[in-house]
Design a protein around this motif. Structure first.
Motif, PDB file in Angstrom:
ATOM      1  N   UNK A  94       0.859  -1.187   0.000  1.00  0.00           N
ATOM      2  CA  UNK A  94       0.000   0.000   0.000  1.00  0.00           C
ATOM      3  C   UNK A  94       0.896   1.239   0.000  1.00  0.00           C
ATOM      4  N   UNK A  95       0.727   2.127  -0.976  1.00  0.00           N
ATOM      5  CA  UNK A  95       1.636   3.285  -1.042  1.00  0.00           C
ATOM      6  C   UNK A  95       1.561   4.191   0.181  1.00  0.00           C
ATOM      7  N   UNK A  96       0.433   4.138   0.879  1.00  0.00           N
ATOM      8  CA  UNK A  96       0.305   4.969   2.075  1.00  0.00           C
ATOM      9  C   UNK A  96       1.276   4.494   3.168  1.00  0.00           C
ATOM     10  N   UNK A  97       1.490   3.169   3.199  1.00  0.00           N
ATOM     11  CA  UNK A  97       2.434   2.620   4.180  1.00  0.00           C
ATOM     12  C   UNK A  97       3.842   3.132   3.867  1.00  0.00           C
ATOM     13  N   UNK A  98       4.113   3.349   2.582  1.00  0.00           N
ATOM     14  CA  UNK A  98       5.440   3.853   2.196  1.00  0.00           C
ATOM     15  C   UNK A  98       5.568   5.329   2.553  1.00  0.00           C
TER      16      UNK A  98
END
Lengths: 465, 488
Positions: free
Chosen positions: B137-141
Motif C-alpha cells: 500500500x503506497x500509504x504505508x510507504x
C-alpha cells in the motif's frame, strides 16, 4: 467591545517576538514548497504532453505488421496530474506513473519516483500539504497555548472579567485572533488552490471546495483544541505539554500505528507470490480445455470439421478467447488485491476518529486525486483501454486475415481505429462515499470542540466568580 | 551529596508518578517498534526463502520431466517447452536474484520497503528486469514504518524533553535552589542528577528491551552489532540531553525551556531533514522516467528496424558465436542481439540516473551532519542493511548475474541453432536443448561488511562535548550569581 478585544489580542500576538521568527520560517518553508511543487508540476505537465504525443505517433506509425505483433508492441500510458497535486502530491511519489498496455498481460504501473530518491526522503516531502498538516498545528500550539492559561496564572483573567467582559466574548476574541493569524499563514496555499481552479478542467470545482474547506476545518480544530486546553490548564506549561503530546500522538504515532494495524488486518501477497499465482492460474490445463471446447463449439456452430474451413481466421478468434479467459483471472486476482488494499485504506481512515491529521490527510489526498483510490481509477481505465485495444486487434485479424495471401499484415487504418488513451479525474461528488469517515470525523471534531469551548467558557465564568 | 540529590529526584519522580509513566511509555515503544521491524524483516525473509524454493522446484521439474519430454510425440510450442533453451531464456526461467534481510534488519526498515529485494530474471532487456518492485500500500510507504529507528529518532527525544525540560527551573522558581546551594549542591550537580535520573527512566527500559528482543529473535546478530546500536542510541539521546541541559542553563522558566526545546526538536527532526531533502533533489534533479520510457521505445524501434544490422553487429562483437552462417537466421539469437543492442543504447540513460543518485547520496552524506536526526538515520539504516550502500552493491550484483545469464543462454542458443536442434526436421518439435537446469548460473551475493559509523559517532560526541561545556559554563555563572544572592 468584541472588536476592541480582537485588536488587543492582535497587538499582543504581534508583540510576541519569539514567535515571529517561527512563523516567518514556516511561511518561507510554505512558499518554498509551493514554488518547488509548481515548478516540478509544470515541468511534468509539459513532459507528459510530449511523451504522450510521441507514444501516439509511434503507435500510428509503427508500420505494417500483424495485428498480434502490434498487440505485443503495445502502448505506454501516463497518469496525468490533477490541478491540486502541486499542493498535495500525496502518494504520487510512491505509485508508478507509467503503465504498459500489451497483449496477455495486465501490468502494474511502473517507475515510482521514490525509487530514484535518497533515504532522506523518508523524513517527509516538503510539500505545502506537509507544512500545513504537520507544522502549522505546532505554530498554533506555540501561539495559543498561553492565551488563557497565562492570563489565569498572572491573575489578569480575573481583572479582565471584572471589567465586564464575558468569558464567551473573551474566548471568541482570543480564538478568533488565533484562527485569523493561522489562516493568514495558510493563505498562500488556499489562494493557490483557488488560482489553480482557473486552469483546472470543468467540474473540478468540488475538489477545490473540498480542499479549502478541509484545511479551514483542520486549522479550526487545532485552534479550538489549543484554546480549550489553554482554558483548562492551570499553567501555560501544562497546556503546552499536553498539546504537544496530543500533536505527537495524533500526527506522528497514530498514522503509523493505524497503517501498521491496517496492513496486519488485511495482508496482501508479496509481489512474487502474486506474479506466481497469476501465472499458475492463467496457464492451466483448464485453459487449454476451455480453448478446446471453444474450438469445438465454433466448429459446430459453423457446421465444419476444421478451423481452416471456418469463414474467418481462427487464430484471431482464439487469441480473443484467450484474452477474455485471462481477463477473468485478472479481474478476480487484481480485484481481490484491490479489495484488500481498499480495506487497508478504510481501516486507516477509521483512525481519523482519533486523529484529525489522518482525517485531513485522507480528505486532502482525495481532493487532490493523489490517493490510492484515484490511482486505481487510472489503472482501471487503462485496463479497459487495453481490453478494447486487444479486442479491436484480435477481431480485425479474425475478420480480415482469411482473405490475405501469406502473412497477414495490417496498417495505419487499423492502428487509427484504436483511440488515444485519455483519462481525466472524475468529479469528487460521486466519490465522497469513500471518504465519509474522514469527512465526518473532521466535522465531528470541529463540532465537539465548539461545544466543549462553550462549556469551557461557562466553567471559566463560574470559576472566576 | 550526589547520592542524596539522586535519591531526592527519584522520590520526586515517584511522587509525580512520572517514573512509572516514562518507564511504561519507553517499554511499550520498544516492544511495539521491535515487533513491527521484526515482522517486516521476517516477511521479506519468507519471500526470499519462497523464491529460492520456487527456483529449486522448477529445476527439479525440468530434471523429472525429461523422460516424458523426450518421449513426447505431439506438437509443442518452444515458448511452452521447459526443455527448450529459448523457452527458458525468454519466458519460463525461474531464477531469482534476492537480497535477504540481515539479522539487524529489525532495527530500521529504511529503504527496504521501497527498494526491490528480489528480481525474477529472464533474458530480456535489463531495463525491464530492474524495474520490478514489490507491491505494498503506497500509504504505508509515505508514512514509513513504526520501527526502532522511528522511535529513537522521533519519540525518544520528545520523551526526554518532556521528562527533563523543567529540571532546575522548578527548584529555581520555588526557591528550593537557594536552600540546596546552602547545603553545597551546585546547579550543575542538580541538573546533571535530575537529567540523568529522568533519562535513565526512559533509556534503561528502552535499551534493555530492544537489545534483548534483537538478541532473542534475530538469529545471527553479533555482539558488535548490538554494541554499535546501543552506542548510537546513547550518543543520540546524549545529544538531546546535552541540548536540554544547555537550554536549562540559560536560566529561563520551564515553559520557555519547553518551547525552545520543542522548537529545536521540530527544527532538527522535521524541518532540517525535509529542507535538506528538497535542497538535494532540487540541486540534482533526477532525469525524467517519462523521457526514459520514450527513449527506450525509440531505441527499441530503431533496433527492430535495423534487425539485420543489429545481428551483424552482435556477431562482430561475439565472433565465437558465428561459426557458421546458419545462426544468422535464428529467431532467438536475433532476439538476444536486439536485447543487447537496446541495453547498449539505453546505457547512457541508465548511467545518468546512477550518476545523479550518486551525487545526491554524496551531498546527503555531507549534509546529514547538519542534523543529528539525519546522521543517526543514515547510520541506523546502514547498520540494518537497509540503506543505499547495500542496495547499490546488490543492484550491481543483480546486473552482473543478468549478464551472466545472457551470456550463458546466448552461447548455448547459438550452438543449438548451429546444430539444427531447434528445427531438426520440417514440422517436428525442437530437440531437448536443456536437460538439466543445474548449470544455469545461480545468483550469489557477497556478504556485506558491518558498517561502523565512526563519523556519526564522532560528530555526536563532539556535539555532546560542546553542549556540555557550554551548559557547565553557564551553570557555574548561575552558581556564582545565586551564591551572591544567597550571601546578600
Amino acid at each position: 467591545m468584541l472588536v476592541e478585544m480582537l485588536k488587543k489580542e492582535w497587538l499582543e500576538s504581534a508583540r510576541q517576538g519569539q514567535l515571529g521568527w517561527v512563523g516567518i520560517t514556516l511561511l518561507i518553508l510554505l512558499l518554498a514548497a509551493l514554488a518547488s511543487g509548481w515548478y516540478t508540476s509544470s515541468e511534468q505537465q509539459s513532459l507528459y504532453q510530449d511523451v504522450t504525443n510521441a507514444e501516439r505517433h509511434r503507435w500510428l506509425h509503427q508500420g505494417e505488421k500483424g495485428p498480434h505483433s502490434a498487440a505485443h508492441y503495445g502502448v505506454y500510458v501516463i497518469k496525468p496530474s490533477s490541478h491540486l497535486s502541486v499542493l498535495d502530491p500525496g502518494l504520487s511519489e510512491y505509485q508508478g506513473k507509467v503503465l504498459r498496455l500489451e497483449a496477455h498481460k495486465q501490468n502494474d504501473s511502473l517507475f515510482r519516483p521514490s525509487q530514484d530518491s535518497i533515504a532522506m526522503q523518508r523524513f517527509g516531502q516538503l510539500s505545502p500539504a506537509f507544512v500545513v498538516q504537520m507544522l502549522m498545528p505546532l505554530l498554533i500550539i506555540l501561539m495559543g497555548h498561553a492565551l488563557l492559561a497565562a492570563e489565569r496564572q498572572q491573575g489578569t483573567l480575573r481583572q479582565l472579567l471584572a471589567s465586564g467582559v464575558s468569558t464567551a466574548k473573551l474566548m471568541m476574541a482570543k480564538g478568533g485572533t488565533l484562527y485569523l493569524t493561522t489562516m493568514l499563514f495558510a493563505a498562500p496555499v488556499l489562494l493557490f488552490a483557488l488560482y489553480s481552479q482557473v486552469t483546472a478542467s470543468q467540474g473540478q470545482g468540488g475538489r477545490t471546495l473540498l480542499f479549502i474547506s478541509g484545511y479551514s476545518l483542520y486549522l479550526f480544530i487545532w485552534c479550538a483544541l489549543t484554546l480549550l486546553l489553554s482554558s483548562w490548564m492551570r499553567t501555560p506549561r501544562q497546556a503546552l505539554v499536553w498539546l504537544l503530546a496530543i500533536w505527537a500522538v495524533s500526527s506522528l504515532l497514530l498514522p503509523r500505528l493505524a497503517m501498521t494495524s491496517a496492513t496486519d488486518q488485511f495482508p496482501i501477497q508479496s509481489g512474487r507470490e502474486f506474479a506466481a499465482k497469476l501465472e499458475s492460474e492463467i496457464y492451466t490445463p483448464e485453459r487449454l480445455q476451455a480453448i478446446q471446447e471453444f474450438k469445438q463449439n465454433t466448429l459446430q456452430a459453423h457446421g465444419v470439421s476444421s478451423t481452416d474451413e471456418l469463414p474467418f481466421d481462427w487464430s484471431g478468434a482464439q487469441l480473443q478467447f484467450g484474452e477474455q479467459y485471462s481477463d477473468q483471472v485478472f479481474d478476480r486476482l487484481y480485484g481481490q488485491r484491490a479489495v484488500l488494499l481498499n480495506k487497508q485504506t478504510d481501516a486507516y481512515q477509521s483512525a481519523a476518529v482519533l486523529s484529525p491529521f489522518i482525517a485531513l490527510q485522507s480528505v486532502s489526498m482525495a481532493a487532490s486525486a493523489t490517493d490510492l483510490r484515484h490511482h486505481q481509477l487510472f489503472e482501471d481505465a487503462a485496463e479497459q483501454h487495453r481490453r478494447v485495444m486487444q479486442a479491436t486487434l484480435n477481431n480485425y485479424q479474425r475478420d480480415h486475415a482469411k482473405q490475405s495471401q501469406g502473412a497477414f499484415q495490417a496498417g495505419q487504418s487499423l492502428w487509427e481505429q484504436i483511440p488515444a488513451f485519455s483519462f481525466s479525474y472524475p468529479r469528487i461528488g460521486p466519490l465522497l462515499g469513500h471518504y465519509l469517515t474522514p469527512l465526518l470525523s473532521l466535522a465531528t471534531w470541529a463540532l465537539l470542540l465548539l461545544i466543549a469551548l462553550c462549556f469551557a467558557a461557562r466553567r471559566l465564568q463560574k470559576e472566576m466568580l | 551529596m550526589k547520592r542524596l540529590v539522586v535519591k531526592y529526584e527519584l522520590l520526586n519522580l515517584r511522587r509525580e508518578k512520572l517514573l512509572l509513566l516514562l518507564f511504561a511509555a519507553s517499554s511499550l515503544f520498544a516492544v511495539l517498534a521491535f515487533y513491527n521491524g521484526y515482522r517486516f524483516s521476517q516477511n521479506q525473509a519468507l519471500a526470499v526463502t519462497a523464491a529460492q524454493q520456487e527456483q529449486q522446484t522448477a529445476n527439479n521439474t525440468i530434471r523429472q520431466g525429461l523422460a516424458e519430454r523426450q518421449a513426447r510425440q505431439g506438437p509443442l510450442n518452444w515458448w511452452d517447452d521447459k526443455h527448450d533453451l529459448r523457452g527458458q531464456a525468454f519466458y519460463l526461467m525461474v531464477n531469482y536474484a534476492t537480497k535477504a534481510p540481515l539479522p539487524t534488519a529489525a532495527i530500521a526498515v529504511g529503504q527496504a520497503d521501497i527498494q526491490p529485494y528480489f528480481f525474477r530474471m529472464l533474458v530480456t532487456e535489463k531495463q525491464h528486469v530492474l524495474h520490478q518492485y514489490d507491491y505494498t500500500h503506497p500509504l504505508a510507504l509515505l508514512l514509513g514504518q513504526l520501527d526502532l529507528a522511528f522511535v529513537i529518532i522521533y519519540l525518544l527525544p520528545l520523551l526526554l524533553i518532556g521528562a527533563c525540560f523543567n529540571a532546575l527551573s522548578e527548584e529555581k522558581q520555588s526557591g528550593q535552589l537557594r536552600i540546596m546551594m546552602l547545603q553545597g549542591i551546585s546547579p550543575a550537580t542538580l541538573v546533571a542528577a535530575q537529567i540523568l535520573v529522568r533519562a535513565g527512566a526512559v533509556m534503561v527500559p528502552f535499551l534493555l528491551i530492544s537489545n534483548l528482543c534483537l538478541w532473542l529473535f534475530s538469529p545471527g546478530i553479533t555482539f558488535i552489532s548490538l554494541l554499535i546500536f546501543s552506542l548510537l542510541v546513547l550518543l543520540y539521546t546524549g545529544f538531546w540531553l546535552a541540548l536540554t541541559a544547555w537550554v536549562i542553563s540559560l536560566g529561563k522558566n520551564a515553559a520557555n525551556n519547553a518551547a525552545r526545546l520543542v522548537t529545536a526538536w521540530l527544527g532538527l527532526v522535521i524541518i532540517v531533514p525535509a529542507v535538506l531533502n528538497i535542497l538535494i533533489m532540487t540541486l540534482n534533479p533526477s532525469p525524467s522516467r517519462l523521457v526514459y520510457v520514450d527513449q527506450m521505445r525509440s531505441h527499441t524501434d530503431k533496433v527492430n528496424q535495423q534487425a539485420a544490422q543489429t545481428l551483424a553487429n552482435f556477431f562482430q562483437d561475439h565472433p565465437e558465436l558465428a561459426k557458421t552462417g546458419t545462426a544468422t537466421n535464428d529467431y532467438a539469437t536475433s532476439k538476444i542481439a536486439k536485447i543487447l543492442a537496446v541495453e547498449q543504447a539505453m546505457q547512457p540513460f541508465d548511467d545518468a540516473f546512477v550518476k545523479v543518485l550518486h551525487k545526491q547520496n554524496q551531498q546527503a552524506g555531507w549534509l546529514k551532519h547538519l542534523s543529528p536526526a539525519t546522521l543517526l538515520h543514515a547510520a541506523l539504516i546502514d547498520l540494518a542493511g537497509n540503506g543505499q550502500l547495500r542496495h547499490q552493491a546488490f543492484m550491481q550484483e543483480v546486473q552482473q548475474h543478468h549478464q551472466k545469464l545472457q551470456t550463458y543462454f546466448a552461447s548455448r542458443i547459438a550452438l543449438a541453432a548451429q546444430n539444427g536442434d531447434f528445427a531438426p526436421c520440417s514440422g517436428c518439435n525442437a530437440r531437448v536443448t536443456l536437460a538439466d537446469a543445474s548449470d544455469i548460473p545461480v545468483f550469489s551475493s557477497q556478504a556485506s561488511l558491518l558498517p561502523i559509523p565512526y563519523g556519526a559517532m564522532l560528530m555526536l560526541v563532539l556535539l555532546i562535548v560542546l553542549l556540555t561545556f557550554a551548559s557547565t559554563k553557564a551553570l557555574s555563572k548561575m552558581h556564582q550569581a545565586q551564591s551572591q544572592t544567597v550571601l546578600v
